[in-house]
Design a protein around this motif. Structure first.
Motif, PDB file in Angstrom:
ATOM      1  N   VAL A  18       0.811  -1.227   0.000  1.00 17.92           N
ATOM      2  CA  VAL A  18       0.000   0.000   0.000  1.00 17.92           C
ATOM      3  C   VAL A  18       0.843   1.274   0.000  1.00 17.92           C
ATOM      4  CG1 VAL A  18      -1.722   1.320   1.295  1.00 17.92           C
ATOM      5  CG2 VAL A  18      -1.988  -1.153   1.021  1.00 17.92           C
ATOM      6  N   PRO A  19       1.935   1.366   0.788  1.00 19.80           N
ATOM      7  CA  PRO A  19       2.717   2.611   0.757  1.00 19.80           C
ATOM      8  C   PRO A  19       3.251   2.960  -0.630  1.00 19.80           C
ATOM      9  CG  PRO A  19       3.305   1.300   2.681  1.00 19.80           C
ATOM     10  CD  PRO A  19       2.433   0.435   1.822  1.00 19.80           C
ATOM     11  N   GLY A  22      -0.651   2.285  -3.119  1.00 17.21           N
ATOM     12  CA  GLY A  22      -1.939   2.718  -2.602  1.00 17.21           C
ATOM     13  C   GLY A  22      -2.899   1.543  -2.461  1.00 17.21           C
ATOM     14  N   TRP A  23      -4.142   1.874  -2.094  1.00 12.68           N
ATOM     15  CA  TRP A  23      -5.188   0.848  -2.037  1.00 12.68           C
ATOM     16  C   TRP A  23      -5.730   0.721  -3.464  1.00 12.68           C
ATOM     17  CZ3 TRP A  23      -5.395  -1.922   2.249  1.00 12.68           C
ATOM     18  CH2 TRP A  23      -4.976  -1.341   3.453  1.00 12.68           C
ATOM     19  N   GLU A  97       0.721   5.734   7.436  1.00 16.19           N
ATOM     20  CA  GLU A  97       0.821   5.789   5.990  1.00 16.19           C
ATOM     21  C   GLU A  97      -0.335   5.039   5.323  1.00 16.19           C
ATOM     22  OE1 GLU A  97       1.888   6.943   2.319  1.00 16.19           O
ATOM     23  OE2 GLU A  97       2.597   7.694   4.249  1.00 16.19           O
ATOM     24  N   ARG A 100      -3.247   7.277   5.647  1.00 10.35           N
ATOM     25  CA  ARG A 100      -3.105   8.401   4.722  1.00 10.35           C
ATOM     26  C   ARG A 100      -3.540   7.996   3.312  1.00 10.35           C
ATOM     27  NH1 ARG A 100       0.254  12.319   5.866  1.00 10.35           N
ATOM     28  NH2 ARG A 100       1.673  10.909   7.003  1.00 10.35           N
ATOM     29  N   ARG A 101      -3.103   6.826   2.895  1.00 14.60           N
ATOM     30  CA  ARG A 101      -3.500   6.332   1.576  1.00 14.60           C
ATOM     31  C   ARG A 101      -5.013   6.103   1.504  1.00 14.60           C
ATOM     32  NH1 ARG A 101      -0.138   6.049  -2.982  1.00 14.60           N
ATOM     33  NH2 ARG A 101       2.032   5.854  -2.321  1.00 14.60           N
ATOM     34  N   THR A 104      -6.813   9.447   1.180  1.00 18.05           N
ATOM     35  CA  THR A 104      -6.741   9.925  -0.203  1.00 18.05           C
ATOM     36  C   THR A 104      -7.781   9.230  -1.069  1.00 18.05           C
ATOM     37  OG1 THR A 104      -4.369  10.382   0.018  1.00 18.05           O
ATOM     38  CG2 THR A 104      -5.245  10.147  -2.215  1.00 18.05           C
TER      39      THR A 104
END
Length: 224
Positions: A18-19, A22-23, A97, A100-101, A104
């Protein structure tokens, strides 16, 4: 291996990707390969790809918070401090993180409703874990207020570089204090003559509002 175990294995494998990705669907594909679950099955378990993975991660965080609250000694705390402790446990158990993703992703208009439902679910989990028994309009107002507190606190936490996130906990205390002032004002309104008249007149329809109930005829429902 059961469906739930496969989902957990895929989610565990996804977290390291994911970092970077992303998802996303790329993360789902990588997680399927790392976990040894066929990609077709992974897509069946997470049909919306990264969105469903992000929601699964959020729901895992809620479950872990509930478990932490169950073993925590909160008996000496004021109720507002119990709420603050629940939010703190929820954030301390999360990876910044990854959150955070997720923030977003859920800021996109077509995923905003999923994000709102996830935050509402966290607020509901906190109130339920702390023993809330309301079944009227208060059931909704409590969760709406806490959803706003939790959502704003997450955003502050994502940008907080203070030692041990002390800035976040101070921000959280201020937001909860604001909610408590609102609750006191609401109680005072109900007790004053004008409030009583309004509740007996135009606002009387609010008494009909009830918390949602799970159907009793679902499989696995407890008998009365």
């Amino acid at each position: 291996m059961g469906e739930d175990e496969r989902k957990e294995r895929i989610l565990d494998a996804a977290l390291v990707h994911v970092p970077f990705d992303g998802w996303s669907d790329a993360t789902l594909r990588a997680a399927a390969g790392d976990s040894g679950v066929p990609l077709a099955l992974a897509r069946a378990l997470y049909p919306r790809g990264g969105v469903d993975l992000a929601l699964a991660y959020h729901q895992r965080g809620d479950r872990e918070m509930i478990q932490a609250l169950a073993v925590a000694d909160l008996s000496a705390l004021r109720f507002r401090d119990k709420v603050a402790q629940a939010v703190r446990l929820r954030l301390e158990g999360a990876d910044r993180e990854l959150v955070r993703r997720g923030s977003t992703l859920f800021s996109l208009p077509h995923h905003a409703a999923d994000g709102a439902r996830a935050i509402w679910g966290t607020a509901d989990a906190i109130w339920t874990a702390l023993g809330d028994t309301s079944d009227d309009l208060n059931w909704y107002s409590k969760r709406a207020s806490l959803s706003a507190v939790y959502g704003s606190t997450v955003l502050f936490w994502l940008g907080d570089d203070s030692p041990d996130h002390q800035g976040t906990w101070d921000f959280l205390d201020r937001r909860i204090e604001g909610v408590m002032r609102f609750e006191k004002a609401k109680a005072a309104f109900r007790e004053n003559p004008l409030g009583k008249a309004m509740m007996a007149g135009p606002f009387k329809i609010l008494e009909r509002i009830r918390a949602p109930k799970m159907p009793e005829d679902l499989p696995g429902a407890r008998p009365n």
